[in-house]
Enzyme design. Structure first.
Site, PDB file in Angstrom:
ATOM      1  N   ARG A  16      33.281   8.129  49.303  1.00 14.30           N
ATOM      2  CA  ARG A  16      33.830   8.870  50.248  1.00 14.30           C
ATOM      3  C   ARG A  16      33.635   8.657  51.684  1.00 14.30           C
ATOM      4  O   ARG A  16      33.445   9.088  52.753  1.00 14.30           O
ATOM      5  CB  ARG A  16      32.981  10.382  50.021  1.00 14.30           C
ATOM      6  CG  ARG A  16      33.947  10.920  48.786  1.00 14.30           C
ATOM      7  CD  ARG A  16      33.430  12.438  48.714  1.00 14.30           C
ATOM      8  NE  ARG A  16      32.023  12.362  48.429  1.00 14.30           N
ATOM      9  CZ  ARG A  16      31.142  13.652  48.801  1.00 14.30           C
ATOM     10  NH1 ARG A  16      31.549  14.805  49.218  1.00 14.30           N
ATOM     11  NH2 ARG A  16      29.728  13.350  48.385  1.00 14.30           N
ATOM     12  N   GLU A  17      33.567   6.976  51.959  1.00 14.94           N
ATOM     13  CA  GLU A  17      33.491   6.586  53.139  1.00 14.94           C
ATOM     14  C   GLU A  17      34.504   7.198  54.090  1.00 14.94           C
ATOM     15  O   GLU A  17      34.203   7.325  55.411  1.00 14.94           O
ATOM     16  CB  GLU A  17      33.645   5.050  53.178  1.00 14.94           C
ATOM     17  CG  GLU A  17      32.458   4.398  52.380  1.00 14.94           C
ATOM     18  CD  GLU A  17      32.998   4.171  50.861  1.00 14.94           C
ATOM     19  OE1 GLU A  17      33.727   4.903  50.206  1.00 14.94           O
ATOM     20  OE2 GLU A  17      32.092   3.456  50.151  1.00 14.94           O
ATOM     21  N   LYS A  19      35.999  10.016  54.400  1.00 20.64           N
ATOM     22  CA  LYS A  19      35.373  11.419  54.617  1.00 20.64           C
ATOM     23  C   LYS A  19      34.523  11.480  55.627  1.00 20.64           C
ATOM     24  O   LYS A  19      34.500  12.158  56.501  1.00 20.64           O
ATOM     25  CB  LYS A  19      35.176  12.105  53.235  1.00 20.64           C
ATOM     26  CG  LYS A  19      34.099  13.415  53.563  1.00 20.64           C
ATOM     27  CD  LYS A  19      33.478  13.990  52.349  1.00 20.64           C
ATOM     28  CE  LYS A  19      33.054  15.415  52.627  1.00 20.64           C
ATOM     29  NZ  LYS A  19      33.849  16.172  52.811  1.00 20.64           N
ATOM     30  N   ILE A 418      36.717  40.620  47.803  1.00 20.05           N
ATOM     31  CA  ILE A 418      36.967  39.731  46.577  1.00 20.05           C
ATOM     32  C   ILE A 418      35.793  39.124  45.891  1.00 20.05           C
ATOM     33  O   ILE A 418      36.167  38.579  44.851  1.00 20.05           O
ATOM     34  CB  ILE A 418      37.852  38.853  47.320  1.00 20.05           C
ATOM     35  CG1 ILE A 418      39.172  39.636  47.944  1.00 20.05           C
ATOM     36  CG2 ILE A 418      38.681  37.911  46.258  1.00 20.05           C
ATOM     37  CD1 ILE A 418      39.908  40.729  47.365  1.00 20.05           C
ATOM     38  N   SER A 420      32.811  36.993  46.831  1.00 25.85           N
ATOM     39  CA  SER A 420      31.671  36.234  47.739  1.00 25.85           C
ATOM     40  C   SER A 420      31.313  37.008  49.101  1.00 25.85           C
ATOM     41  O   SER A 420      32.299  37.244  49.895  1.00 25.85           O
ATOM     42  CB  SER A 420      31.997  34.800  47.734  1.00 25.85           C
ATOM     43  OG  SER A 420      33.143  34.703  48.544  1.00 25.85           O
ATOM     44  N   TRP A 548      41.216  23.845  37.085  1.00 19.18           N
ATOM     45  CA  TRP A 548      40.532  22.835  37.892  1.00 19.18           C
ATOM     46  C   TRP A 548      39.564  22.142  37.182  1.00 19.18           C
ATOM     47  O   TRP A 548      38.523  21.651  38.064  1.00 19.18           O
ATOM     48  CB  TRP A 548      39.704  24.147  39.065  1.00 19.18           C
ATOM     49  CG  TRP A 548      40.966  24.399  39.905  1.00 19.18           C
ATOM     50  CD1 TRP A 548      41.966  24.020  40.255  1.00 19.18           C
ATOM     51  CD2 TRP A 548      40.749  25.604  40.681  1.00 19.18           C
ATOM     52  NE1 TRP A 548      42.559  24.866  41.350  1.00 19.18           N
ATOM     53  CE2 TRP A 548      41.777  25.947  41.513  1.00 19.18           C
ATOM     54  CE3 TRP A 548      39.545  26.625  41.189  1.00 19.18           C
ATOM     55  CZ2 TRP A 548      42.169  26.723  42.715  1.00 19.18           C
ATOM     56  CZ3 TRP A 548      39.514  27.533  41.967  1.00 19.18           C
ATOM     57  CH2 TRP A 548      41.030  27.560  42.874  1.00 19.18           C
ATOM     58  N   ASP A 586      38.976  36.433  38.259  1.00 21.43           N
ATOM     59  CA  ASP A 586      39.852  35.745  39.119  1.00 21.43           C
ATOM     60  C   ASP A 586      40.736  34.667  38.568  1.00 21.43           C
ATOM     61  O   ASP A 586      40.242  33.796  37.572  1.00 21.43           O
ATOM     62  CB  ASP A 586      38.767  35.097  40.196  1.00 21.43           C
ATOM     63  CG  ASP A 586      38.065  35.681  41.150  1.00 21.43           C
ATOM     64  OD1 ASP A 586      38.410  37.107  41.351  1.00 21.43           O
ATOM     65  OD2 ASP A 586      37.130  35.592  41.443  1.00 21.43           O
ATOM     66  N   HIS A 683      40.569  33.470  56.389  1.00 24.73           N
ATOM     67  CA  HIS A 683      40.263  31.940  56.873  1.00 24.73           C
ATOM     68  C   HIS A 683      40.170  31.826  58.355  1.00 24.73           C
ATOM     69  O   HIS A 683      39.973  30.858  58.914  1.00 24.73           O
ATOM     70  CB  HIS A 683      41.822  31.231  56.483  1.00 24.73           C
ATOM     71  CG  HIS A 683      41.870  31.563  54.965  1.00 24.73           C
ATOM     72  ND1 HIS A 683      42.913  32.320  54.499  1.00 24.73           N
ATOM     73  CD2 HIS A 683      41.525  30.816  53.819  1.00 24.73           C
ATOM     74  CE1 HIS A 683      42.746  32.169  53.238  1.00 24.73           C
ATOM     75  NE2 HIS A 683      42.066  31.165  52.782  1.00 24.73           N
ATOM     76  N   CYS A 715      40.534  37.359  50.556  1.00 18.27           N
ATOM     77  CA  CYS A 715      40.091  36.470  49.619  1.00 18.27           C
ATOM     78  C   CYS A 715      38.428  36.693  49.915  1.00 18.27           C
ATOM     79  O   CYS A 715      38.098  37.463  50.510  1.00 18.27           O
ATOM     80  CB  CYS A 715      40.411  34.889  50.005  1.00 18.27           C
ATOM     81  SG  CYS A 715      40.017  33.897  48.401  1.00 18.27           S
TER      82      CYS A 715
HETATM   83  N1  GLN Z   1      35.549  35.615  43.866  1.00 17.48           N
HETATM   84  C1  GLN Z   1      36.093  34.531  44.654  1.00 17.48           C
HETATM   85  C2  GLN Z   1      35.364  34.736  45.969  1.00 17.48           C
HETATM   86  O1  GLN Z   1      35.431  35.952  46.454  1.00 17.48           O
HETATM   87  C3  GLN Z   1      37.355  34.128  44.617  1.00 17.48           C
HETATM   88  C4  GLN Z   1      37.605  32.844  45.070  1.00 17.48           C
HETATM   89  C5  GLN Z   1      39.071  32.582  45.272  1.00 17.48           C
HETATM   90  O2  GLN Z   1      40.081  33.265  44.830  1.00 17.48           O
HETATM   91  N2  GLN Z   1      39.368  31.451  45.382  1.00 17.48           N
HETATM   92  O3  GLN Z   1      34.932  33.783  46.612  1.00 17.48           O
HETATM   93 ZN    ZN Z   2      41.268  34.206  46.789  1.00 21.30          ZN
END
Ligand code: GLN
Ligand code: ZN
Length: 749
Positions: A16-17, A19, A418, A420, A548, A586, A683, A715
Site C-alpha cells: 500500500r505504498e 496509500k 443505526i 455504532s 463483501w 444490516d 458523513h 447511518c
Molecule cells: N450497524 C452498522 C453501523 O452502525 C451499519 C453500518 C452500515 O450500514 N454500513 O455502523
Molecule cells: Zn449505513
C-alpha cells in the site's frame, strides 16, 4: 503461440505504498516531488512484474493518483466550473481538489460525487458534464507514462476508457450522448499522438457493452468507432468489455473497426463459441480466462483443455488475459506472512495471476506440458432452493405490528440510531494492543464492557427510545462476523483499493460456514442489563457478508449465502432467548450484488431476499426485526425491499433530499411496514439544527403515516466523535419530541 497481457494492474502497491504516500502528502508530511517519486516507483514495479512474468505486452495508463476515470476527466479537460475559482498551483493539486474537495494548494470546493464501478466495490469519481460541455485534450500525463515504460524497454499497450463508457458514467444536465461529437476529436487526436510515439496497440474499455443499453447508445458505437478507428490507422484498437455477457451487443462489438476484442470468459463463458465464430479474419480475440475478481488459483489443466482448439484455430490471434483489470485483486501473495501453506497453495493474487497467464501460454503451446489438474473441489449440487422454499414469518406484518406495539410501548416517532457509536482513539489503541498480545483478553473485554456502559449511559441521558450497545467490539461489520464464523480466512495483506487511498481487506470464504458459538449475545446482554429501555441487537446480514467477501467458486454464491443465513438464524434465536427482542440485521450491500443485466435480477433477489428472511423467520411475532441500508435510490429494487418483510427499515435519505420518498410513497399505499429515513447526514461533522430536523420530519409526515415513522440518523456513528454525536442526537430527540407533542395535541383536539 497465444499472446499474454492484462487489462490493468493494482496501483496501490504491494505494501500500500500509494496509500501511504498520498496520505503523507495530504497531511503535508512529504513534498509533491516525493509523492511523484513514489508513484513512479509503483508504476515501474508494476511494469516490471508483467515483464518478468513473461507477458508479451505491458499495460500502461492504469495508474491513477486517485481514480482512473478522474484521469480521463482531466485528460479531456472536463473540469466542472466550481474548481476553476481559487484554482490550485499545480496540476496534481487540481486533481486532488476534484477528488477530495481540497488539496495542499487551491481553495476547497465541493468534491466530485463517487459511485460504484459497475458491480464492484471500487468507487470512481463521477464526471459532471455541463449541457454545452466542451472537451480539450491534455494528454501529457499519459504520453509521459508511455514514454516512461518504453524507456524501461517494455512493449507497451496503453489503456483508455472508451468514449461511450466515459459519457455513460457521467452526470449531465442534458443528454450525455449528445456530447459525443464534441468528445470524439479528443480520442482521434490522442490516438494519433500515441501512434506518433510508437504505440501499436491501445486497449479501449467499453464495459457498458455488457449492460442493457438503450438503442441510441448502441447505435452510437458504429459511427463513433468508425471515426476514431479511422483516424488512427497506425493504431490497433483492442476493444475490451468485462463483468457481464455481451449478448445482443456481441456482434456489434466484433463488427466495429477494431483490431481485437476482449471478452470476459469468467462471467460469460458461454459466449466463447459465438465470439470465435464472429471474429473477423484479421481480428485478435482476447479471452479473460483468469478471474480478475477473485483470489483463487485457476484450474490451468481445465483451461488448457478448453482452449486448445481455440489456439489451433487462432494461433497468435488468441490472446490470454484475466477477465477484467486486476485492480480488484490484492497485489502479491508473497507478502502474506501468516497464511498456512495449505491455504496459500489455493490462492493467486494479481502477481501470481501473471505467472498463471504465462504458464497457460506455455501449456497451450506444448500439448504435452499438461500439469496436474487443480484440486478444486467438484461443484456440489446446490440445495439452496429447497432450503429457501418457505422463509416467511408465520404472521404478516399487519398481525405482528399490534403485538409489537403492545410489547414495546414505544412513543410515536420513536428515536433510535443505526448501531455504532464513536470508535475513540482509546478504543482503537486498546484493540490494537490486544491484537498484539500486549493486553489480555480479560482486560480487553473489560474495556469493551466499559465502552458499552458509557454508550448506554449517554443514550439514556439523551432520551433515545431504542438503544444500541454501540458496536465497540467491532472493527468492521463484516470482518467481525467473519472472525467468529468457521469457514472464513482472514488475510494479512489482501488489500484491494476501494477509492482513492482507501483500501479494504475482504475476508475469504474458504469452506462451509457455520457458527461455533454465539457471536454478539454477551455484548447485547450486557448492554440490556444496564437499562430498562430496549436494546437493539445488531447483526450484519447474510447478503452483505457474502458480497463483501471473496466468494468460493466451487459452489454457487447462493449456497454460501444460505450457510451464512443459517448461522445468523441461530444467532438471532439466541439473542431472542437472551431477551433481546428488537434485532437489526444490516444489509447495506444488498444492492451491490445485483447483476448488471436486468434479466438476472430476479434470480438474485429470489435467493438474496429469501436468505435474509431465513435469518429471522423463526422469531416470535412480538420480536421486532429491523434492517438498515445506506443508500437511497430504491426505485429499481423496491419489490425486493418489501419482500425482506422487516418490521422496520432505516435508510439513508438526508443527502438525497428525501428523493427516496418517491419510491416509498409511490407504491400502492406506500411502503407497507415501518420506516426510518435518516434525518441527518452522519458523513458530515456539521451538527444539524433542531429546526432543520423538525422541518424534515414534517416533510416525512406528509408521505409516511405517523405510526410508521421512526426517527434516526442516516447511518452508524462510528466515524464521528462524541461531541458531534451528542449534540446531533440531542437535537434529533428534541425534534422528535416537539413533533410528537404537536401530533398528540392535534389528536386530542
Ligand atoms: N450497524 C452498522 C453501523 O452502525 C451499519 C453500518 C452500515 O450500514 N454500513 O455502523
Ligand atoms: Zn449505513
Amino acid at each position: 503461440m497465444a499472446q499474454t497481457h492484462i487489462l490493468g494492474y493494482p496501483r496501490i502497491g504491494a505494501q500500500r505504498e500509494l496509500k501511504k504516500a498520498l496520505e503523507a502528502y495530504w497531511r503535508g508530511d512529504v513534498t509533491q516531488a516525493e509523492l511523484l517519486r513514489a508513484g513512479a516507483a509503483i508504476r515501474r514495479d508494476n511494469w516490471k512484474a508483467q515483464h518478468d512474468a513473461g507477458l508479451d505486452l505491458v499495460t500502461v495508463g492504469d495508474f491513477a493518483w486517485y481514480d482512473q476515470l478522474l484521469n480521463h476527466t482531466l485528460l479531456f479537460g472536463a473540469v466542472p466550473a466550481r474548481f476553476s475559482e481559487g484554482a490550485a498551483d499545480n496540476r496534481l493539486d487540481q486533481y486532488f481538489r476534484l477528488a477530495r474537495g481540497r488539496a495542499p494548494s487551491g481553495e476547497p470546493a465541493a468534491a466530485s460525487a463517487m459511485t460504484k464501478w459497475f458491480d464492484t466495490n471500487y468507487h470512481y469519481l463521477v464526471p459532471e458534464f455541463a449541457a454545452n460541455q466542451e472537451f480539450t485534450l491534455d494528454s501529457s500525463w499519459l504520453l509521459d507514462e508511455v514514454r516512461e515504460a518504453q524507456g524501461e524497454g517494455h512493449a507497451v499497450k496503453p489503456v483508455i476508457i472508451g468514449p461511450l463508457t466515459y459519457l455513460w458514467l457521467g452526470r449531465s444536465d442534458g443528454d450525455a450522448l449528445a456530447l459525443l461529437p464534441q468528445l470524439l476529436p479528443c480520442y482521434e487526436q490522442l490516438l494519433r499522438q500515441l501512434a506518433d510515439i510508437g504505440v501499436e496497440w491501445v486497449q479501449i474499455d467499453e464495459p457498458i457493452l455488457g449492460l442493457d443499453l438503450p438503442a441510441a447508445w448502441r447505435d452510437a458505437f458504429a459511427p463513433a468507432y468508425a471515426q476514431i478507428g479511422g483516424a488512427a490507422t497506425a493504431i490497433r484498437l483492442l476493444l475490451a468489455s468485462y463483468f457481464s455477457p455481451l449478448r445482443e451487443n456481441l456482434s456489434l462489438a466484433f463488427s466495429l473497426p477494431v483490431a481485437g476484442v476482449h471478452i470476459d470468459c469468467v462471467r460469460a463463458p458461454e459466449e466463447l463459441p459465438a465470439a470465435v465464430e464472429t471474429l473477423g479474419a484479421e481480428q485478435v480475440l482476447s479471452l479473460g480466462v483468469l478471474n480478475g475478481r477473485n483470489i483463487w488459483r485457476a484450474d490451468l489443466g481445465r483451461l488448457q483443455a478448453q482452449l486448445q482448439p481455440v489456439q489451433q484455430a487462432l494461433g497468435e490471434r488468441l490472446w490470454l488475459s484475466a477477465s477484467c483489470s486486476l485492480l480488484h485483486c490484492p497485489v502479491d501473495l508473497e507478502t502474506e506472512q501468516a497464511l498456512e501453506e495449505a491455504k496459500r497453495q489455493k490462492l493467486a493474487y494479481a502477481r501470481q495471476k501473471l505467472d498463471e497467464l504465462k504458464q497457460l501460454q506455455t501449456m497451450l503451446d506444448d500439448a504435452n506440458a499438461k500439469i496436474a489438474e487443480g484440486d478444486g473441489a467438484p461443484a456440489v449440487p446446490a440445495n439452496t432452493t429447497e432450503a429457501l422454499a418457505d422463509t416467511w414469518r408465520p404472521q404478516s406484518y399487519a398481525e405482528r405490528a399490534p403485538l409489537q406495539r403492545a410489547r414495546w410501548q414505544l412513543p410515536l416517532l420513536p428515536t433510535t440510531t443505526i448501531g455504532s457509536f464513536p470508535q475513540t482513539d482509546l478504543l482503537r489503541e486498546v484493540r490494537s494492543r490486544f491484537r498484539k498480545d500486549e493486553i489480555s483478553r480479560t482486560d480487553y473485554e473489560d474495556h469493551l464492557r466499559a465502552e458499552i456502559a458509557e454508550a448506554i449511559r449517554r443514550q439514556e441521558i439523551l432520551g433515545l427510545d431504542v438503544l444500541v450497545h454501540g458496536e465497540a467490539e467491532r472493527n468492521d461489520m463484516v470482518e467481525y462476523f467473519g472472525e467468529q464464523l468457521d469457514g472464513f480466512v482472514h488475510t494479512g495483506n489482501g488489500w484491494v483499493q476501494s477509492y482513492g487511498s482507501r483500501c479494504v481487506k475482504p475476508p475469504v470464504i474458504f469452506g462451509d460456514i457455520s457458527r461455533p458459538q454465539p457471536m454478539t449475545v454477551e455484548w447485547s446482554r450486557h448492554a440490556q442489563s444496564l437499562t430498562k429501555k430496549p436494546v437493539k441487537g445488531m447483526l450484519t446480514g447474510p447478503v452483505t457478508i457474502l458480497n463483501w467477501s471473496f466468494p468460493r467458486e466451487d459452489i454457487p454464491r447462493s449456497e454460501s449465502c444460505l450457510q451464512i443465513a443459517k448461522a445468523l438464524r441461530q444467532e438471532v434465536l439466541d439473542l431472542e432467548a437472551a431477551d433481546i427482542g428488537i434485532i437489526q440485521i444490516d444489509e447495506p450491500a444488498l444492492r451491490e450484488g445485483v447483476p448488471l443485466r436486468d434479466s438476472e435480477h430476479r434470480d438474485y433477489f429470489d435467493w438474496a431476499v429469501a436468505c435474509f428472511r431465513y435469518t429471522c423467520a423463526k422469531v416470535q411475532p412480538e420480536t421486532q426485526i429491523h434492517t438498515h441500508m445506506c443508500y437511497s435510490n430504491f426505485n429499481a429494487i423496491m419489490d425486493a425491499i418489501v419482500a425482506l418483510d422487516a418490521d422496520v427499515i432505516t435508510i439513508e435519505s438526508a443527502r438525497s433530499e428525501l428523493r427516496l420518498l418517491d419510491a416509498f410513497a409511490g407504491r400502492q399505499g406506500g411502503y407497507p411496514n415501518e420506516i426510518g429515513p435518516g434525518i441527518y447526514d452522519i458523513h458530515s461533522p456539521n451538527v444539524p439544527e433542531r429546526a432543520e430536523l423538525v422541518a424534515r420530519l414534517r416533510q416525512l409526515l406528509e408521505v409516511i403515516p405517523r405510526e410508521k415513522l421512526w426517527v434516526n440518523p442516516d447511518c452508524g456513528l462510528k466515524t464521528r466523535n462524541w461531541a458531534e454525536v451528542g449534540s446531533a442526537l440531542l437535537n434529533m430527540v428534541e425534534a422528535a419530541r416537539s413533533l410528537r407533542a404537536e401530533l398528540e395535541v392535534a389528536e386530542s383536539a
